[in-house]
Design a protein around this motif. Structure first.
Motif, mmCIF file in Angstrom:
data_model
loop_
_atom_site.group_PDB
_atom_site.id
_atom_site.type_symbol
_atom_site.label_atom_id
_atom_site.label_comp_id
_atom_site.label_asym_id
_atom_site.label_seq_id
_atom_site.Cartn_x
_atom_site.Cartn_y
_atom_site.Cartn_z
ATOM 1 N N PRO A 90 -101.026 -106.320 51.778
ATOM 2 C CA PRO A 90 -102.364 -105.702 51.716
ATOM 3 C C PRO A 90 -102.375 -104.418 50.872
ATOM 4 O O PRO A 90 -103.416 -104.043 50.357
ATOM 5 N N GLN A 91 -101.213 -103.778 50.721
ATOM 6 C CA GLN A 91 -101.151 -102.546 49.922
ATOM 7 C C GLN A 91 -101.049 -102.825 48.424
ATOM 8 O O GLN A 91 -100.894 -101.895 47.628
ATOM 9 N N ALA A 92 -101.083 -104.077 48.026
ATOM 10 C CA ALA A 92 -100.963 -104.397 46.593
ATOM 11 C C ALA A 92 -102.094 -103.718 45.822
ATOM 12 O O ALA A 92 -103.188 -103.544 46.347
ATOM 13 N N VAL B 188 -90.790 -109.483 49.933
ATOM 14 C CA VAL B 188 -91.804 -109.047 48.963
ATOM 15 C C VAL B 188 -92.344 -107.675 49.352
ATOM 16 O O VAL B 188 -92.479 -106.780 48.519
ATOM 17 N N ARG B 189 -92.607 -107.474 50.649
ATOM 18 C CA ARG B 189 -93.131 -106.172 51.090
ATOM 19 C C ARG B 189 -92.112 -105.066 50.858
ATOM 20 O O ARG B 189 -92.447 -103.983 50.391
ATOM 21 N N ALA B 190 -90.850 -105.355 51.191
ATOM 22 C CA ALA B 190 -89.815 -104.331 51.033
ATOM 23 C C ALA B 190 -89.680 -103.940 49.555
ATOM 24 O O ALA B 190 -89.558 -102.759 49.219
ATOM 25 N N LEU B 191 -89.721 -104.935 48.677
ATOM 26 C CA LEU B 191 -89.563 -104.642 47.250
ATOM 27 C C LEU B 191 -90.784 -103.896 46.711
ATOM 28 O O LEU B 191 -90.663 -102.980 45.897
ATOM 29 N N HIS B 192 -91.943 -104.276 47.172
ATOM 30 C CA HIS B 192 -93.177 -103.619 46.720
ATOM 31 C C HIS B 192 -93.105 -102.126 47.038
ATOM 32 O O HIS B 192 -93.465 -101.285 46.220
ATOM 33 N N THR B 193 -92.589 -101.819 48.216
ATOM 34 C CA THR B 193 -92.428 -100.416 48.604
ATOM 35 C C THR B 193 -91.298 -99.760 47.810
ATOM 36 O O THR B 193 -91.451 -98.656 47.285
ATOM 37 N N TYR C 55 -90.169 -100.239 44.901
ATOM 38 C CA TYR C 55 -90.498 -99.906 43.503
ATOM 39 C C TYR C 55 -91.716 -98.994 43.393
ATOM 40 O O TYR C 55 -92.250 -98.796 42.300
ATOM 41 N N GLY C 56 -92.155 -98.467 44.535
ATOM 42 C CA GLY C 56 -93.263 -97.505 44.509
ATOM 43 C C GLY C 56 -94.585 -98.108 44.092
ATOM 44 O O GLY C 56 -95.430 -97.443 43.490
ATOM 45 N N LEU C 57 -94.783 -99.377 44.425
ATOM 46 C CA LEU C 57 -96.016 -100.036 43.976
ATOM 47 C C LEU C 57 -97.142 -99.968 45.020
ATOM 48 O O LEU C 57 -98.290 -100.295 44.708
ATOM 49 N N ASP C 58 -96.821 -99.589 46.253
ATOM 50 C CA ASP C 58 -97.850 -99.570 47.296
ATOM 51 C C ASP C 58 -99.005 -98.649 46.915
ATOM 52 O O ASP C 58 -98.779 -97.553 46.385
ATOM 53 N N ALA C 59 -100.225 -99.112 47.208
ATOM 54 C CA ALA C 59 -101.405 -98.290 46.929
ATOM 55 C C ALA C 59 -101.335 -97.038 47.815
ATOM 56 O O ALA C 59 -100.936 -97.120 48.976
ATOM 57 N N GLY C 60 -101.753 -95.919 47.274
ATOM 58 C CA GLY C 60 -101.605 -94.634 47.961
ATOM 59 C C GLY C 60 -102.554 -94.445 49.129
ATOM 60 O O GLY C 60 -103.349 -95.240 49.479
#
Ligand code: ADP
Ligand code: ASP
Ligand code: MG
Length: 410
Positions: free
Chosen positions: A187-189, A398-403, A405-410
């Protein structure tokens, strides 16, 4: 006034209300003075059902008959949308691939478009008639109906846009653009306003279903302006809506990693205790190639006793053909056993920044290790790192990697 191609995927035409909604959207473009061709998919779930019927009758079914069956889903939608358009006063007619015609090669089930003869379509569009075109299908060099591989309506739309020299190709779907990863599992994408053809190509090829790989390749080669946007939001396409797929130099802020993708469409095969001598890989992969099985990731162990294990992945739907091909060459190769594991997922990190930054792969391995996720196979390219893991850890990874690499929406 512009000439545009609008493409609507399965969920966007899932029932009659949604088809009416699509018709209203098309009407708006016509009323704005545009010439419109619409490419449609089968109604949601229909293609899956058609595929399942073929497979149930015969796992190694005739690919030409498979195409005759699965192409029908799109035919239904073209007729329904043409009726819905006529009902609200828009002149429209349906077109099947063979009627235009959309010429393809004869590689049934994964055919490639070779050319589109759009002259008649253009003549009618100029006269104000909307062309409602069946996605996913064409007519093969063997004069039989072909399909373009799952998700192929995107490719139909881009090829049509190129063939008709359209000003825009708008891909309407159930998300409002291309995100840093599948927004359904993270959801933070973050939505990307723009993405380069290259990164989109890589993301699509490692599993991001939002666009079919071949459609991105075509768009890049033919310089088609592709925009991905939602068919459920009620605004028309404007400059800041959706995601625009563009040349790399049109992107100002380049990230090291632009996205994470996953695919559960592959299966792992291990050929155990193969004699370790020249020509063995050629025999194994030659047999698979001859049977039209594409191989993706490959690892081979070093040998201690003159034999080795060869592990690789193939498309899940190719598993029965891969098994048959390897069984047939067993006497010639002399391996001990064949192991299959369909419960795997490929997780990939993509970004053009990898060309110039070290440590990208290591961040991935660290993040997976922290979640105690075991890596089974690794493969890399210039702008991508992929790993194969147990399918049950897909979302977690996928969630762990998204976080990471600093991709989570702020
Ligand atoms: P359509 O039927 O419209 O062709 P698809 O299901 O083929 O739609 O593609 C849209 C889906 O792609 C979305 O619902 C989403 O779950 C998935 N998807 C995967 N990766 C991404 C991504 N990076 N950005 C947006 N959507 C993605
Ligand atoms: N209906 C086809 C599929 O489900 C093609 C598409 O939707 O793009 O794969
Ligand atoms: Mg699709």
């Amino acid at each position: 006034m512009a000439r545009i191609v609008m493409k609507f995927g399965g969920t966007s035409v899932a029932d009659l209300d949604r088809i009416r909604n699509v018709a209203r959207r098309v009407k708006r473009e016509v009323e704005a003075g545009n010439q419109v061709a619409v490419v449609v998919s089968a109604m949601a779930g229909v293609t899956n059902q058609l595929v399942a019927w073929c497979t149930e009758l015969s796992p190694l079914h005739d690919a030409r008959e498979y195409d005759a069956v699965v192409a029908t889903g799109e035919q239904v939608t073209t007729g329904l949308l043409a009726i819905a358009l006529q009902e609200i006063g828009v002149e429209a007619r349906s077109w099947q691939g063979w009627q235009i015609p959309i010429h393809t090669d004869a590689a049934h089930g994964k055919a490639r478009i070779q050319g589109i003869d759009g002259a008649e379509l253009v003549r009618r569009m100029e006269a104000g008639q909307v062309a409602v075109v069946a996605g996913f299908q064409g007519i093969g060099s063997d004069n039989r109906i072909t399909t373009l591989g799952r998700g192929g309506s995107d490719t139909s739309a881009v090829a049509l846009a190129a063939g008709l020299k359209a000003d825009r190709c708008d891909i309407y779907t159930d998300v409002d653009g291309v995100y840093t990863t599948d927004p359904r599992i993270v959801p933070q994408a973050r939505k990307l306003a723009r993405i380069s053809y290259e990164e989109m190509l890589e993301l699509a090829s490692v599993g991001a279903k939002v666009l079919q790989t071949r459609s991105v390749e075509l768009a890049m080669n033919e310089q088609v302006r592709v925009r991905v946007l939602s068919s459920f939001k009620d605004s028309g396409p404007n400059d800041d809506e959706g995601t625009l797929v563009v040349d790399e130099d049109e992107i100002v802020e380049k990230e090291i990693v632009s996205g994470i993708a996953y695919s559960r469409d592959e299966a792992k095969i291990t050929v155990r205790r193969v004699p370790d001598r020249p020509g063995i890989a050629a025999s194994i992969f030659g047999a698979l190639a001859e049977n039209n099985v594409n191989v993706d990731m490959i690892v081979q162990n070093i040998s201690a006793d003159g034999t080795t294990d060869m592990t690789f992945t193939v498309g899940k739907s190719d598993l029965p053909r891969a098994r048959a091909a390897l069984d047939a060459v067993k006497p010639q190769i002399g391996y001990a056993e064949l192991l299959e594991d369909p419960n795997v997922a490929k997780i990939s990190v993509v970004g053009v920044g990898m060309r110039s930054h070290a440590g990208v792969a290591n961040t991935m391995f660290r993040a997976l290790a922290d979640k105690a996720i075991n890596i089974q196979v690794i493969s890399t390219s210039e702008i991508k790192v992929s790993v194969l893991i147990a399918a049950e850890y897909t979302e977690l990874a996928v969630r762990a990697l998204h976080t990471a690499y600093g991709l989570d929406a702020g």
